[in-house]
Write a protein that holds these residues in place. Structure first.
Motif, PDB file in Angstrom:
ATOM      1  N   ARG A   1     -19.659  -3.886   0.025  1.00 29.02           N
ATOM      2  CA  ARG A   1     -18.456  -3.133   0.390  1.00 29.02           C
ATOM      3  C   ARG A   1     -17.201  -3.917  -0.007  1.00 29.02           C
TER       4      ARG A   1
ATOM      5  N   ARG B   1       0.574   3.987  -2.911  1.00 26.87           N
ATOM      6  CA  ARG B   1       0.210   5.387  -2.666  1.00 26.87           C
ATOM      7  C   ARG B   1       1.289   6.335  -3.182  1.00 26.87           C
TER       8      ARG B   1
ATOM      9  N   GLU C   1       0.826  -1.217   0.000  1.00 27.70           N
ATOM     10  CA  GLU C   1       0.000   0.000   0.000  1.00 27.70           C
ATOM     11  C   GLU C   1       0.856   1.260   0.000  1.00 27.70           C
TER      12      GLU C   1
ATOM     13  N   ARG D   1      -7.894   8.515   2.896  1.00 26.95           N
ATOM     14  CA  ARG D   1      -9.175   7.882   3.200  1.00 26.95           C
ATOM     15  C   ARG D   1      -9.715   7.054   2.031  1.00 26.95           C
ATOM     16  N   GLU D   2      -9.170   7.275   0.839  1.00 25.56           N
ATOM     17  CA  GLU D   2      -9.605   6.485  -0.309  1.00 25.56           C
ATOM     18  C   GLU D   2      -8.942   5.117  -0.249  1.00 25.56           C
ATOM     19  N   HIS D   3      -9.637   4.128  -0.785  1.00 21.60           N
ATOM     20  CA  HIS D   3      -9.145   2.771  -0.641  1.00 21.60           C
ATOM     21  C   HIS D   3      -8.067   2.419  -1.654  1.00 21.60           C
ATOM     22  N   VAL D   4      -7.006   1.832  -1.131  1.00 20.85           N
ATOM     23  CA  VAL D   4      -5.913   1.268  -1.915  1.00 20.85           C
ATOM     24  C   VAL D   4      -5.692  -0.121  -1.331  1.00 20.85           C
TER      25      VAL D   4
ATOM     26  N   ARG E   1      -2.391  11.534  -5.690  1.00 23.98           N
ATOM     27  CA  ARG E   1      -3.663  11.644  -6.398  1.00 23.98           C
ATOM     28  C   ARG E   1      -4.789  10.919  -5.680  1.00 23.98           C
ATOM     29  N   VAL E   2      -4.446  10.134  -4.682  1.00 27.77           N
ATOM     30  CA  VAL E   2      -5.462   9.426  -3.921  1.00 27.77           C
ATOM     31  C   VAL E   2      -5.262   9.808  -2.456  1.00 27.77           C
ATOM     32  N   GLY E   3      -6.325  10.186  -1.794  1.00 25.02           N
ATOM     33  CA  GLY E   3      -6.245  10.595  -0.395  1.00 25.02           C
ATOM     34  C   GLY E   3      -6.076   9.399   0.528  1.00 25.02           C
TER      35      GLY E   3
END
Length: 177
Positions: A171, A125, A121, A135-138, A131-133
């Protein structure tokens, strides 16, 4: 180089441990021992040496054994541009679970024979360049199976999730997508 302050140079085992620890945000010393094929008692001096060299910090920041994470100097020595921070308290159980999954996969003969490799991860990231916060899923990790290694999985990339909480099917499906 990795020769420091008149001390012994870092070994291949040190480098493996430092890189793994950096990629996982941090690692508890019992897992570090397993990674380095040492007893937990023998892993403590390794972490202490890393601290003395300025490559790592360690502390008891949650239940169980102390955690080790890399400093700016340690990350730089590994050629990594991650932010040097201790693992977040709210993520300790999840980081531990992910490290356990990675260690189990990497110890499997089929994983090694396929010359598979883990992309975690933190690296994902970093590649996304902000480009991805947070809280966004990775995915917690990806397992890559190179072409030409004779594996039935060659050319595949598997997303890995270490889930500690129950989630709905919807989910879970959204996460895996």
């Amino acid at each position: 180089g990795y020769v420091t302050d008149g001390q012994q140079p870092l070994t291949g085992r040190d480098l493996r441990g430092l890189l793994f620890t950096a990629e996982m945000y941090g690692l508890q010393t019992d897992l570090l021992a397993g990674l380095l094929e040492l007893t937990p008692e023998r892993a403590r001096p390794v972490a202490a040496r890393w601290r003395k060299l300025g490559y790592a910090e360690s502390a008891r920041i949650g239940p169980g054994r102390p955690w080790v994470w890399l400093t700016r100097r340690g990350l730089t020595a590994c050629g990594l541009r991650y932010t040097a921070v201790p693992p977040a308290l709210s993520r300790l159980a999840h980081l531990r679970a992910t490290a356990v999954v990675r260690l189990a996969l990497e110890s499997a003969g089929s994983y090694r024979r396929a010359q598979a490799y883990w992309r975690g991860e933190r690296r994902l990231r970093a590649r996304m360049g902000g480009r991805v916060g947070m809280r966004e899923h990775v995915p917690d990790g990806e397992i890559h199976f190179p072409y030409g290694q004779g594996s039935v999985y060659q050319g595949e990339c598997w997303a890995v999730e270490a889930e500690l909480t129950r989630k709905t099917v919807a989910r879970t499906t959204a996460i895996m997508r």
